[in-house]
Structure formats: structure tokens, C-alpha cells
Design a protein around this motif. Structure first.
Motif, short mmCIF file in Angstrom:
data_model
loop_
_atom_site.label_atom_id
_atom_site.label_comp_id
_atom_site.label_asym_id
_atom_site.label_seq_id
_atom_site.Cartn_x
_atom_site.Cartn_y
_atom_site.Cartn_z
N ALA A 3 0.83 -1.20 0.00
CA ALA A 3 0.00 0.00 0.00
C ALA A 3 0.87 1.25 0.00
O ALA A 3 2.00 1.23 0.48
CB ALA A 3 -0.91 0.01 1.22
N ASP A 45 3.48 -2.65 3.90
CA ASP A 45 2.42 -3.62 4.04
C ASP A 45 1.11 -2.90 4.35
O ASP A 45 1.09 -1.94 5.13
CB ASP A 45 2.77 -4.59 5.17
CG ASP A 45 1.68 -5.59 5.41
OD1 ASP A 45 1.54 -6.53 4.60
OD2 ASP A 45 0.94 -5.42 6.41
N LEU A 46 0.01 -3.34 3.75
CA LEU A 46 -1.28 -2.66 3.91
C LEU A 46 -1.65 -2.45 5.37
O LEU A 46 -2.04 -1.34 5.75
CB LEU A 46 -2.38 -3.45 3.19
CG LEU A 46 -3.80 -2.89 3.34
CD1 LEU A 46 -3.90 -1.49 2.78
CD2 LEU A 46 -4.79 -3.83 2.67
N ASP A 47 -1.55 -3.48 6.19
CA ASP A 47 -1.94 -3.34 7.59
C ASP A 47 -1.10 -2.29 8.32
O ASP A 47 -1.62 -1.52 9.12
CB ASP A 47 -1.85 -4.68 8.32
CG ASP A 47 -2.93 -5.65 7.86
OD1 ASP A 47 -4.00 -5.20 7.40
OD2 ASP A 47 -2.70 -6.87 7.97
N VAL A 74 -3.45 0.59 -3.39
CA VAL A 74 -2.96 -0.75 -3.07
C VAL A 74 -2.55 -1.46 -4.35
O VAL A 74 -3.12 -1.26 -5.42
CB VAL A 74 -3.99 -1.59 -2.31
CG1 VAL A 74 -4.26 -0.99 -0.95
CG2 VAL A 74 -5.27 -1.75 -3.07
#
Length: 76
Positions: A3, A45-47, A74
Motif C-alpha cells: 500500500a 504492508d497494507l496493515d 494498493v
């Protein structure tokens, strides 16, 4: 999933980062922000990006920001 978040924090003061901008940048750790003339971006990382984006928005608002615009992208 990768992301990218791009932030614009206002009020904008040409030539310097106000405390509201610096607070947002500090909250993005451990990501490495790319600081541009009109905004700041981070990738990861997205999270992690989602977590740090929320922290950055909160920190900016608590430090006096009147507006924070965020664009998330994303890559699957």
C-alpha cells in the motif's frame, strides 16, 4: 499486499513544516516517509500503512491541523 498513502496536512505554510505536519510525519514511524513540497507519502504492508495512517491523522489533528487529505493506493 503493498500500500501507498499520500498525505496533505493543512494549514499549509510555504517553506516550513508546521508542528501539525511534523507530528504526522513522526507518527508514520517505522515507515520511511518521503517528504515532498506539498505532501508526504509512505509505502509498506497494507496493515502497517493503515495503522500508521490513522496514527498520522490523529497526531496531525491533535497538533492543530485543520484538514488532512489522504489517498490510499494498493497493489495486489
Amino acid at each position: 499486499m503493498l500500500a501507498r498513502a499520500e498525505f496533505t496536512v493543512e494549514p499549509f505554510t510555504e517553506g516550513r513544516q508546521g508542528p501539525h505536519v511534523q507530528a504526522a510525519i513522526n507518527a508514520l514511524a517505522p515507515l520511511s516517509p518521503e517528504i515532498g513540497p506539498f505532501g508526504t507519502s509512505v509505502e509498506g504492508d497494507l496493515d502497517v500503512v493503515l495503522d500508521r495512517a490513522a496514527a498520522g491523522i490523529r497526531a496531525a489533528m491533535e497538533a492543530g491541523a485543520t484538514r488532512v487529505a489522504v489517498t490510499m493506493t494498493v497493489t495486489p
